[in-house]
Design an enzyme around this catalytic site. Structure first.
Site, PDB file in Angstrom:
ATOM      1  N   SER A  44       0.830  -1.209   0.000  1.00 28.74           N
ATOM      2  CA  SER A  44       0.000   0.000   0.000  1.00 28.74           C
ATOM      3  C   SER A  44       0.868   1.263   0.000  1.00 28.74           C
ATOM      4  O   SER A  44       1.657   1.460  -0.908  1.00 28.74           O
ATOM      5  CB  SER A  44      -0.960  -0.050   1.199  1.00 28.74           C
ATOM      6  N   ASP A 169      -5.802  -4.124  -2.082  1.00 33.86           N
ATOM      7  CA  ASP A 169      -4.821  -3.694  -1.086  1.00 33.86           C
ATOM      8  C   ASP A 169      -4.192  -4.875  -0.344  1.00 33.86           C
ATOM      9  O   ASP A 169      -4.892  -5.672   0.288  1.00 33.86           O
ATOM     10  CB  ASP A 169      -5.512  -2.764  -0.088  1.00 33.86           C
TER      11      ASP A 169
END
Length: 309
Positions: A44, A169
């Site tokens: 991320s 993610d």
């Protein structure tokens, strides 16, 4: 391993949305002390920082340049809210609330290579298969697509298609991917966690803020478990994230404070011999009241940091 052979060093960069600014300060402290990585593993926001670092010299100047990126970043650039997209997502016509166009523009602005395998410093990013929940390490292909996939917060951004799989993610499964650095053969691993907002006076007031805060709490638990799992397997150095912390991961206005606290705490830790001791046994915690903010140290200065073990 030969007596004089340098161990293979990895930097593991965790996610944390706006809290990713902390890593710019940590990197400055490491580079000042001639600590360099042979490979990077990021998730991320950590993948974004890794993509910036992987194509540039590992110097104080690079860390400072990354810090300036964070200082100039505003929430609307990463999360450009579009009422129509949000409404369609709410009604079930789309699988996300925010278009990833802003995130793509942000990432592409600072990329110097198109493909992961071209990067001078190897970068591996972690994402999750939307269908199977499988945790994936992406080490080749488009840098832009890989980083955006690793940062595609579920329900907030649309999943990214890579090689016929839809990815989201990586923080959903492994926000601080120590295990991947171990699998890649790293012998000394510097972990750069962003921590979480452990000193909030009240719960986040927006849906996006609550989503990011909730993910942060869940992923902190995985970090605690992974430190315990790998502490005796490799030489593990876990830099301390700022604590107590009352900055939410959706708040991009506090980058200066986050960078300086990350730097000051890392300096104190490294100069105090923290890298030569076993990693602290972290645990989940909170603070009933927010500690008064102290003036943060500028690069070259020092500040005593309050931290929770």
């Amino acid at each position: 391993m030969g007596r004089n052979k340098r161990p293979k060093v990895a930097f593991v960069l965790s996610g944390g949305a706006s809290l990713g600014a902390i890593q710019a300060g940590m990197l400055r402290a490491l580079f000042e002390r001639d600590v360099r990585a042979d490979l990077l593993v990021g998730t991320s926001a950590g993948a974004l920082n890794g993509a910036f670092l992987a194509s540039r010299p590992q110097t104080v100047e690079t860390a400072d340049a990354l810090g300036e990126v964070w200082r100039g970043l505003r929430r609307g650039q990463a999360f450009p809210l579009n009422p129509l997209t949000g409404l369609l997502g709410f009604l079930g016509a789309r699988d996300h609330l925010v278009p990833d166009s802003g995130l793509r523009r942000l990432v592409s602005r600072y990329l110097e290579y198109d493909r992961l395998e071209e990067l001078p410093l190897p970068l591996h990013v972690v994402a999750v298969d939307v269908i199977t929940g499988e945790e994936l390490r992406v080490s080749s292909g488009s840098v832009l697509d890989a980083v955006v996939a690793s940062a595609a917060i579920p329900a907030v951004f649309a999943p990214v298609e890579l090689d016929g799989r839809f990815l989201m993610d990586g923080g959903v499964a492994n926000n601080t991917p120590i295990s991947h650095a171990v699998e890649l053969g790293a012998e000394r691993i510097y972990v750069l966690p962003t921590g979480h907002a452990c000193a909030l006076e009240a719960a986040p007031g927006s849906a996006l803020g609550m989503a990011l805060h909730g993910i942060g709490l869940l992923t902190h638990r995985r970090l605690v478990e992974d430190i315990e799992r790998h502490r005796d397997e490799v030489n593990l150095v876990v830099l301390p994230p700022p604590c107590p912390l009352d900055v939410q991961p959706i708040d991009f206005s506090q980058a200066d404070e986050l960078i300086e606290r990350g730097y000051a705490d890392a300096c104190e830790f490294l100069d105090g011999g923290g890298a030569e001791r076993p990693p602290i046994r972290m645990h989940e915690h909170s603070h009933r009241t927010v500690a008064p903010k102290k003036s943060a140290a500028r690069p070259g200065g020092a500040r005593s940091a309050a931290r929770c073990a």
